[in-house]
Design an enzyme around this catalytic site. Structure first.
Site, short mmCIF file in Angstrom:
data_model
loop_
_atom_site.label_atom_id
_atom_site.label_comp_id
_atom_site.label_asym_id
_atom_site.label_seq_id
_atom_site.Cartn_x
_atom_site.Cartn_y
_atom_site.Cartn_z
N ARG A 214 0.86 -1.19 0.00
CA ARG A 214 0.00 0.00 0.00
C ARG A 214 0.89 1.23 0.00
NH1 ARG A 214 -5.31 1.29 3.13
NH2 ARG A 214 -5.96 3.08 1.91
N HIS A 252 -2.66 10.33 8.16
CA HIS A 252 -3.73 10.58 9.13
C HIS A 252 -3.69 12.00 9.67
CE1 HIS A 252 -5.57 6.77 8.98
NE2 HIS A 252 -4.63 6.09 9.58
#
Ligand code: NAP
Ligand code: SF4
Length: 674
Positions: A214, A252
């Site tokens: 990823r 994030h």
């Protein structure tokens, strides 16, 4: 109907039955082996629903890599044996599953966290320990051991989490990597860690094991990766032996929303498309793809070879099967609210789904067919009434659903009018179809009376009659400049240019957005949305960040609450900041700790504190009251008197802090238990 989405994908040593990836989503069930039977049931339902390949929530390869203390980890053979239940169950149901290896690095919410450099993240209170060179080597070995154990446990592959600002990403970006040894400095050095991990994992697990990497394609943080670096990494990862590259969007800590409901559908597929020509292995796109036609379009346009959807599989385990069988209209669509999934996970509660309370509760919330069908009345076709009626009917009961207005949905109809909350239309569509499929007898424009209910021969009545806006008591409130949120959102009341909003809960925020954005919903216009959030082509701007271009608010709005402190503190954990940012960008003033004194021709008069000091006038042409709700349960008393058993549901039961999540969950559970 979806030829690209439903086409198999040949990976050489194995074939995936279609192009859907159920993306990794931490649910909380991963953290304890005692929950593995529930996790197995959760994945098995999605395997039966024909997900192409599923990825577990993240498992840390060691304690330093924990997301939270004693969280999910796979580091021993004993632990691997416990995963057998999950992999065997999934395989028995025809599915394929990979384990995600997630090292949190400085995002670890514990004092043992480690990172390339001793830099605290803005979203965790712990400062990580800087790893020595030997320490870095130990982390790589932990990744390799974890992957080997995953193979032993029966998984079909692993996904190495290299995005979202976690450990590997922290090595890649100068923002978090200040090292001067062979793991820092030049980009060759900074990307050494992921390449070592991928090549050593490949060496350890053999060629016939899926290895997904990823990759953060657009960091959305200052000093994030440049586009050249992204391409270089992708090519390196391919050479090192990855089978598939998955898309990661934003760290994030980024101040750009990436998956919330107000993010346009498939908003990031263009980033994957940009990378695709540079690599030879299949590439997966991700984020806010929630319906099969959008997934199909993304693939047809050549953005990617596969589509990752995480939350849509929480919302509907049968997403793929329904699409394949031409039952798109029966798909329970993820509305991107985060309310029961990520908001739960980030507050350390078990995940579920607002539109599907069975998600992660498959073993205990079961809608069993009834051996003794009975007749029931459900009063009110808002969220609670719809959930109750359809679950009862699905179980084989005969259900009359009374709705006083001319359409179903109750308060959901108002939510759907808020710019950025368009997905609520999907929810209304789903319920309408679900009523048909389950055979509920829907009585629109039919207010239920106690007489009719008593004469109807019902075994039980479910009162989901909802709420009424709370009235406030203020001198001058009888002026016609004072409106309730229902007047504004449902009644089409004219609202002036200067507005004071009384009450800064979920609805106060919604009304403010409605008033400052007007009919303009950036969610429906991708270029406008990207410009508003300052997203640039990563080839032009490192990390993909540019100065935001936000249009001025259409009105001058002041949002007020009596509580001291930050308005909006009670909004969703993962989405509250987005609502606050959007309103601030459009000049909405937010004031807490006020007393409402009176309303007159010039506006709303307020004071502050117990001593009612510092009087102030909020000049306003309109004052909109969003002060919460009171339950509507007028039928309870006559039913009680008549001895007809009833149950209060949703807002009619408890109006305070009512939301669709609580209403649907309660109503579904009550209907399942009848
Ligand atoms: P709420 O969140 O309970 O907020 C009610 C607001 O009214 C509070 O700001 C409260 O603040 C104020 N208030 C309460 N009594 C008052 C009184 N007598 N006079 C003046 N102000 C008073 O309710 P809501 O905004 O109506 O929302 C209902 C629910 O819908 C929410 O709880 C939420 O779950 C759901 N919802 C959620 C979202 C979301 O973004 N997730 C969006 C919309 C709705 P003070 O007491 O401090 O003044
Ligand atoms: Fe989607 Fe909301 Fe369900 Fe999460 S809770 S899966 S965002 S509908």
């Amino acid at each position: 109907m979806y030829p690209h989405l439903l086409a198999p994908l040949d990976l050489g040593f194995t074939t995936l039955r279609n192009r859907t990836l159920m993306g990794s989503m931490h649910t909380g069930l991963e953290d304890r082996a005692e929950h593995f039977p529930r996790l197995a049931a959760y994945f098995a339902e999605r395997a039966r629903g024909e997900a192409g390949l599923m990825v577990t929530g993240g498992f840390a390869p060691n304690i330093e890599g924990w997301l939270s203390p004693f969280g999910s980890r796979l580091a021993t053979r004993a632990a691997a044996r416990k995963h057998r239940l999950i992999t065997n169950t999934v395989h028995a149901d025809g599915g394929k599953i990979a384990l995600q290896i997630l090292h949190a690095g400085r995002y670890g919410y514990h004092p043992l966290s480690v990172a390339p450099s001793r830099l605290k993240s803005p979203i965790t209170p712990f400062t990580p320990r800087e790893l020595s060179s030997r320490g870095v080597e130990r982390q790589i070995r932990a990744f390799v051991r974890c992957a080997t154990l995953a193979r032993e446990a029966g998984y079909d592959g692993v996904e190495i989490m290299g995005s979202e600002g976690y450990f590997i990403n922290q090595f890649l970006a100068r923002h978090t990597n200040r090292r001067t040894d062979e793991w820092g400095g030049s980009y060759e050095n900074r990307m050494r860690l992921p390449l070592e991990i991928v090549s050593r994992v490949r060496e350890a697990v053999g060629r016939d094991f899926i290895l997904i990497y990823r990759l953060s394609m657009i960091d959305l943080i200052p000093d994030g990766s440049s586009w050249d670096e992204v391409v270089q990494l992708a090519q390196g990862v391919e050479r090192a032996g990855a089978t598939l590259i998955n898309t990661g969007i934003g760290w994030h800590e980024a101040r750009v929303p990436t998956i919330a409901t107000s993010v346009p559908r498939a908003a990031w597929a263009w980033v994957t498309k940009k990378l695709k020509p540079h690599v030879g292995i299949p590439i997966i796109t991700s984020n806010r793809i929630n319906v099969p036609e959008v997934a199909e379009q993304v693939l047809a346009e050549g953005c990617a070879d596969m589509v990752s959807m995480a939350r849509p599989f929480l919302a509907d385990p049968e997403f793929v099967r329904k699409a394949r069988e031409g039952r798109r209209d029966e798909i329970n669509v993820c509305i991107g609210c985060n309310q029961a999934c990520l908001d739960h996970v980030f507050s350390r509660r078990m995940a579920s789904c607002l539109v599907n309370p069975r998600a992660c509760h498959e073993t205990e919330l079961v809608y069993r067919p009834t051996p003794t069908p009975r007749r029931f009345a459900v009063v009110g076709a808002g969220a609670a009434g719809l959930a109750c009626a359809t679950v009862l009917a699905e179980r084989g009961h005969r259900v009359d659903l009374f709705e006083a207005s001319e359409r179903i949905g109750g308060q959901l109809n108002m939510a759907a009018r808020i710019p950025g909350k368009e997905e609520f239309h999907e929810m209304l569509r789903y319920w309408a179809r679900r009523l048909e499929v389950t055979g509920v007898n829907v009585l629109l424009a039919t207010p239920a009376t106690a007489e009719r209910l008593c004469a109807g021969g019902y075994a039980h009545v479910f009162l989901a009659t909802g709420v009424t806006p709370r009235r406030i008591d203020l001198p001058g409130q009888d002026q016609n400049r004072v409106l309730s949120y229902v007047d504004v959102l449902a009644g089409g009341a004219a609202v002036g240019d200067r507005v004071a909003i009384i009450g800064a809960g979920g609805i106060g925020f919604d009304v403010a957005e409605f008033l400052v954005k007007g009919e303009h919903s950036p969610t429906l216009d991708l270029p406008v949305w990207l410009a508003e959030w300052g997203v640039a082509d990563p080839e032009q701007a490192r990390g993909g960040l540019a100065p935001p271009r936000v249009p001025e608010g259409r009105r001058k709005v002041t949002l007020l609450q009596r509580k001291a402190g930050k308005p909006g503190a009670g909004l969703g954990k993962t989405t509250g900041w987005i609502h606050r940012a959007e309103l601030k960008q459009r000049g909405v003033e937010m004031i807490g700790g006020v007393n409402y004194e009176r309303i007159d021709a010039s506006g709303l008069h307020i004071t502050f504190g117990e001593k009612r000091e510092a009087p102030m006038l909020i000049e306003a042409d309109s004052i909109v009251v969003c002060a919460g709700q009171e339950p509507l349960r007028a039928l309870a008393e006559p039913l009680e008197a008549a001895g007809l058993p009833y149950t209060l549901l949703g807002g009619a039961d408890v109006a305070a802090e009512l939301d669709a999540k609580r209403a649907i969950d309660q109503a579904s559970r009550v209907a399942a238990a009848v």
